[in-house]
Design a protein around this motif. Structure first.
Motif, PDB file in Angstrom:
ATOM      1  N   ARG A 185      30.038  30.793  40.634  1.00 26.83           N
ATOM      2  CA  ARG A 185      29.479  32.140  40.605  1.00 26.83           C
ATOM      3  C   ARG A 185      30.597  33.121  40.260  1.00 26.83           C
ATOM      4  O   ARG A 185      31.752  32.928  40.651  1.00 26.83           O
ATOM      5  N   VAL A 186      30.251  34.160  39.540  1.00 21.31           N
ATOM      6  CA  VAL A 186      31.248  35.170  39.152  1.00 21.31           C
ATOM      7  C   VAL A 186      31.979  35.682  40.387  1.00 21.31           C
ATOM      8  O   VAL A 186      33.203  35.792  40.403  1.00 21.31           O
ATOM      9  N   GLY A 187      31.249  35.977  41.459  1.00 24.06           N
ATOM     10  CA  GLY A 187      31.866  36.525  42.665  1.00 24.06           C
ATOM     11  C   GLY A 187      32.853  35.586  43.328  1.00 24.06           C
ATOM     12  O   GLY A 187      33.747  36.029  44.052  1.00 24.06           O
ATOM     13  N   GLU A 191      38.375  38.207  40.595  1.00 19.28           N
ATOM     14  CA  GLU A 191      38.959  39.256  41.445  1.00 19.28           C
ATOM     15  C   GLU A 191      38.981  40.544  40.641  1.00 19.28           C
ATOM     16  O   GLU A 191      39.359  40.550  39.471  1.00 19.28           O
ATOM     17  N   ARG A 192      38.559  41.640  41.239  1.00 21.36           N
ATOM     18  CA  ARG A 192      38.525  42.930  40.563  1.00 21.36           C
ATOM     19  C   ARG A 192      39.519  43.861  41.224  1.00 21.36           C
ATOM     20  O   ARG A 192      39.417  44.139  42.427  1.00 21.36           O
ATOM     21  N   LEU A 193      40.459  44.350  40.453  1.00 22.19           N
ATOM     22  CA  LEU A 193      41.473  45.268  40.968  1.00 22.19           C
ATOM     23  C   LEU A 193      41.069  46.704  40.633  1.00 22.19           C
ATOM     24  O   LEU A 193      40.543  46.953  39.549  1.00 22.19           O
ATOM     25  N   PRO A 194      41.334  47.634  41.552  1.00 27.74           N
ATOM     26  CA  PRO A 194      40.968  49.025  41.265  1.00 27.74           C
ATOM     27  C   PRO A 194      41.844  49.631  40.183  1.00 27.74           C
ATOM     28  O   PRO A 194      42.920  49.218  39.934  1.00 27.74           O
TER      29      PRO A 194
END
Length: 194
Positions: A185-187, A191-194
């Motif tokens: 799954r993508v989640g 990881e998404r950084l601001p």
């Protein structure tokens, strides 16, 4: 002065391509049968494969289209050299498909482009060949197996000591429907950084 050529048109959104990529799956190599790519289709597939990203324009790879006589000879010699019955059995993956392209990573001495990036480029050639073959209506399987690493097999295949097999790209028609397998799954993997 840039050594890039003429400008290409900006790609338009392609819903069919998006769906094809979302549904991409590999076929079992030993389950690939005729028909395989025609000569014209294979030439187009190879041309698309060669459009892969390549830092420094080094072209650190070569492609070997393995014809039926060479394939039969390799399989016969590899059967004799296979260490185990299981190793002999996996040779069906090399023997069955109607078309196989061996992608070889060929390192280029470069002060700018590390070996790792050159090997990644060879891997991208493998994936582009798969996408191109799929777009032409063929099923594919990208594998290596023991004979990509065995010194006797590597000599049989004409590999230099500094070369590695990025993959055998097998192409043909799937004998049975391709089944989906579990995917991350993508989640779970992004990881998404601001």
């Amino acid at each position: 002065m840039s050594d890039f050529g003429t400008a290409l048109p900006h790609p338009a959104r392609d819903a069919a391509l998006i769906e094809r990529l979302r549904a991409r799956r590999s076929a079992p190599a030993q389950g690939l049968a005729a028909p395989g790519p025609s000569h014209a289709d294979l030439e187009a597939i190879l041309e698309i494969g060669l459009r892969s990203p390549d830092h420094g324009k080094l072209f650190p790879w070569r492609l070997v289209v393995i014809g039926p006589q060479t394939r039969a000879r390799w399989v016969a010699e590899l059967e004799a050299a296979a260490p185990t019955d299981k190793d002999r059995a996996v040779l069906r993956k090399l023997a069955a498909p109607p078309v196989t392209v061996m992608v070889v990573s060929t390192p280029v001495d470069s002060p700018k482009v590390p070996l790792w990036e050159q090997q990644l480029s060879a891997g991208v050639v493998c994936m582009n060949l798969e996408h191109a073959a799929n777009a032409h209506g063929y099923a594919t399987s990208w594998i290596t197996d023991w004979y990509a690493y065995d010194p006797r097999a590597r000599a049989l295949m004409g590999l230099r000591d500094d070369e590695t097999v990025a993959g055998f790209i097998h192409m043909g028609t799937a004998a049975e429907p391709l089944l989906e397998r579990p995917r991350p799954r993508v989640g779970d993997k992004v990881e998404r950084l601001p």
